[in-house]
Design an enzyme around this catalytic site. Structure first.
Site, PDB file in Angstrom:
ATOM      1  N   ASN A  17     -15.883 -37.029  50.838  1.00 42.44           N
ATOM      2  CA  ASN A  17     -15.686 -36.330  50.728  1.00 42.44           C
ATOM      3  C   ASN A  17     -16.789 -35.766  50.927  1.00 42.44           C
ATOM      4  O   ASN A  17     -18.142 -35.437  50.576  1.00 42.44           O
ATOM      5  CB  ASN A  17     -15.778 -35.650  49.271  1.00 42.44           C
ATOM      6  CG  ASN A  17     -15.001 -33.864  49.323  1.00 42.44           C
ATOM      7  OD1 ASN A  17     -16.388 -33.017  49.945  1.00 42.44           O
ATOM      8  ND2 ASN A  17     -14.740 -33.507  48.379  1.00 42.44           N
ATOM      9  N   ASP A  76     -16.953 -38.320  39.648  1.00 43.10           N
ATOM     10  CA  ASP A  76     -15.738 -38.016  39.720  1.00 43.10           C
ATOM     11  C   ASP A  76     -15.966 -36.400  39.828  1.00 43.10           C
ATOM     12  O   ASP A  76     -16.135 -36.558  38.259  1.00 43.10           O
ATOM     13  CB  ASP A  76     -14.638 -38.593  38.818  1.00 43.10           C
ATOM     14  CG  ASP A  76     -13.504 -38.766  38.815  1.00 43.10           C
ATOM     15  OD1 ASP A  76     -12.631 -38.203  40.553  1.00 43.10           O
ATOM     16  OD2 ASP A  76     -12.308 -38.401  38.669  1.00 43.10           O
ATOM     17  N   SER A  77     -14.847 -35.495  39.641  1.00 42.05           N
ATOM     18  CA  SER A  77     -15.144 -33.725  39.022  1.00 42.05           C
ATOM     19  C   SER A  77     -13.636 -33.168  39.352  1.00 42.05           C
ATOM     20  O   SER A  77     -12.792 -33.869  40.354  1.00 42.05           O
ATOM     21  CB  SER A  77     -16.185 -33.182  40.203  1.00 42.05           C
ATOM     22  OG  SER A  77     -15.527 -33.384  41.529  1.00 42.05           O
ATOM     23  N   GLY A 168     -12.947 -26.843  47.884  1.00 39.02           N
ATOM     24  CA  GLY A 168     -11.812 -27.166  46.803  1.00 39.02           C
ATOM     25  C   GLY A 168     -11.875 -25.513  46.544  1.00 39.02           C
ATOM     26  O   GLY A 168     -11.189 -24.495  47.029  1.00 39.02           O
ATOM     27  N   LYS A 190     -25.284 -21.917  43.908  1.00 41.11           N
ATOM     28  CA  LYS A 190     -24.208 -22.656  43.656  1.00 41.11           C
ATOM     29  C   LYS A 190     -24.804 -23.838  42.895  1.00 41.11           C
ATOM     30  O   LYS A 190     -24.933 -23.892  42.055  1.00 41.11           O
ATOM     31  CB  LYS A 190     -23.124 -23.256  44.482  1.00 41.11           C
ATOM     32  CG  LYS A 190     -21.852 -23.703  43.649  1.00 41.11           C
ATOM     33  CD  LYS A 190     -20.292 -24.368  44.871  1.00 41.11           C
ATOM     34  CE  LYS A 190     -20.152 -25.237  44.492  1.00 41.11           C
ATOM     35  NZ  LYS A 190     -19.377 -26.018  45.313  1.00 41.11           N
TER      36      LYS A 190
HETATM   37  P1  IMP Z   1     -12.556 -35.722  43.362  1.00 41.02           P
HETATM   38  O1  IMP Z   1     -13.866 -36.071  42.695  1.00 41.02           O
HETATM   39  O2  IMP Z   1     -12.930 -36.861  44.730  1.00 41.02           O
HETATM   40  O3  IMP Z   1     -11.101 -36.760  42.423  1.00 41.02           O
HETATM   41  O4  IMP Z   1     -12.081 -34.684  43.409  1.00 41.02           O
HETATM   42  C1  IMP Z   1     -12.331 -33.530  42.994  1.00 41.02           C
HETATM   43  C2  IMP Z   1     -11.678 -32.271  43.146  1.00 41.02           C
HETATM   44  O5  IMP Z   1     -11.969 -31.733  41.993  1.00 41.02           O
HETATM   45  C3  IMP Z   1     -12.340 -31.830  44.452  1.00 41.02           C
HETATM   46  O6  IMP Z   1     -11.652 -32.053  45.653  1.00 41.02           O
HETATM   47  C4  IMP Z   1     -11.792 -30.451  44.368  1.00 41.02           C
HETATM   48  O7  IMP Z   1     -10.394 -29.884  44.576  1.00 41.02           O
HETATM   49  C5  IMP Z   1     -12.468 -30.052  42.812  1.00 41.02           C
HETATM   50  N1  IMP Z   1     -13.817 -29.829  43.185  1.00 41.02           N
HETATM   51  C6  IMP Z   1     -14.681 -30.214  42.385  1.00 41.02           C
HETATM   52  N2  IMP Z   1     -16.039 -29.853  42.388  1.00 41.02           N
HETATM   53  C7  IMP Z   1     -15.533 -28.626  43.374  1.00 41.02           C
HETATM   54  C8  IMP Z   1     -16.493 -27.641  43.091  1.00 41.02           C
HETATM   55  O8  IMP Z   1     -18.114 -27.788  43.367  1.00 41.02           O
HETATM   56  N3  IMP Z   1     -15.297 -26.899  43.858  1.00 41.02           N
HETATM   57  C9  IMP Z   1     -14.414 -26.640  44.164  1.00 41.02           C
HETATM   58  N4  IMP Z   1     -13.978 -27.643  43.609  1.00 41.02           N
HETATM   59  C10 IMP Z   1     -14.222 -28.970  43.055  1.00 41.02           C
END
Ligand code: IMP
Length: 301
Positions: A17, A76-77, A168, A190
């Site tokens: 990402n 992971d978020s 996101g 941010k």
């Molecule tokens: P992963 O951690 O790649 O599985 O995806 C986490 C998803 O959470 C991201 O694709 C976003 O949709 C959302 N996300 C995580 N951090 C943020 C942020 O700082 N802003 C907006 N969306 C977030």
């Protein structure tokens, strides 16, 4: 005891990402760590098959550490909404579907909340439902050793989404103490209090405590080359290239003395020289242009 990282060490940012890679590289820059992304190393993106943030962060960090032989940091978020019992949570990315359409994901969130009468009535000043972003960082070593660090930021949601910054779910999240969404805030604002910054603070405390941050790491006579390089390496669109050119102009105005070229003619000569020497690239066109424009500002004839 948590294993430490030392200055000059290579560290893989185990994410595909671009928003996250940029944000994590920015956080690492002052520590003199040489951050490379899993994408740059051509590492495959593993399936996130766990049901917890820790589990998925571990899958990504271990895959990168074993694939590269280097310590790797994964995040992971996601967005957790109280009214939806923590959803979308670990499935935050999945709600955007295979085309990663976050307009769609936000609409889904909007609809789920509307189905529970969770939005304030039109014209009412009440805040929308409570939510938080969470980031879990996992630092994995090639031998399988792992350490975890968590950060959260609490706030509320708004409908319709507002602002075009970030990525996101940013345009629908207002952090506590703010009236603007993350999508309306400058990226630096941010990052100052984001969930990832907070998780990073915990990581820093445990893994980087012996490295004194230097304001000059990655900087040459005021030029923040690490940030410019990261920005060039992560852009994909014509609009992002235009923003990058604006950033490069600001750098020229502030730090022109540190540019190799001393005149426009010099700069074009450097551009010509660099184009003759540059390696083959598979970069998309706008990113390649940004990299060439930046390289010409450093190119010594
Ligand atoms: P992963 O951690 O790649 O599985 O995806 C986490 C998803 O959470 C991201 O694709 C976003 O949709 C959302 N996300 C995580 N951090 C943020 C942020 O700082 N802003 C907006 N969306 C977030």
């Amino acid at each position: 005891m948590t294993r430490k990282l030392i200055r000059g060490m290579k560290l893989v940012v185990a994410s595909h990402n671009k928003g996250k890679v940029w944000e994590i590289s920015e956080l690492l820059a002052p520590y003199g760590l040489n951050a490379i992304s899993a994408g740059e190393l051509g590492l495959a993106e593993p399936d996130e098959t766990e049901t917890t943030f820790e589990g998925n962060a571990r899958i990504k960090a271990i895959a990168a550490a074993t694939g590269s032989g280097l310590p790797s940091l994964a995040d992971d978020s996601g967005l957790e909404i109280e009214l939806l019992d923590g959803a979308p949570g670990v499935y935050s990315a999945n709600w955007a579907g295979p085309s990663k359409d976050f307009g769609l994901a936000m609409k889904k969130v909007g609809d789920e909340i509307a189905a529970r009468n969770g939005w304030p009535a039109p014209g009412k000043a009440d805040a929308g439902p409570r939510a938080n972003f969470i980031s879990v960082l996992c630092l994995a070593w090639p031998d399988g050793d792992c350490a975890f660090f968590t950060g959260k930021v609490h706030g509320h949601l708004v409908w319709p989404p507002r602002g075009g910054n970030g990525f996101g779910y940013d345009p629908m999240f207002v952090p506590d103490g703010e009236t603007r969404t993350y999508g309306e805030m400058d990226p630096a604002e941010k990052y100052a209090g984001s969930h990832r910054t907070r998780a990073f603070a915990a990581f820093k405390r445990d893994c980087l405590d012996q490295i004194a941050p230097t304001a000059t790491a990655g900087k040459i006579a005021g030029r923040d080359l690490q940030a410019l390089t990261a920005a060039a390496a992560s852009l994909s669109t014509r609009e992002e290239l235009a923003q990058f050119v604006q950033r490069l102009r600001a750098d020229l105005q502030a730090n022109g003395k540190a540019w190799s070229a001393k005149s426009l003619d010099d700069y074009f000569a450097a551009l010509q020289g660099y184009l003759g020497d540059m390696p083959e690239t598979k970069d998309p066109q706008w990113r390649m242009m940004a990299k060439v424009l930046l390289a010409a500002s450093l190119y010594e004839r």
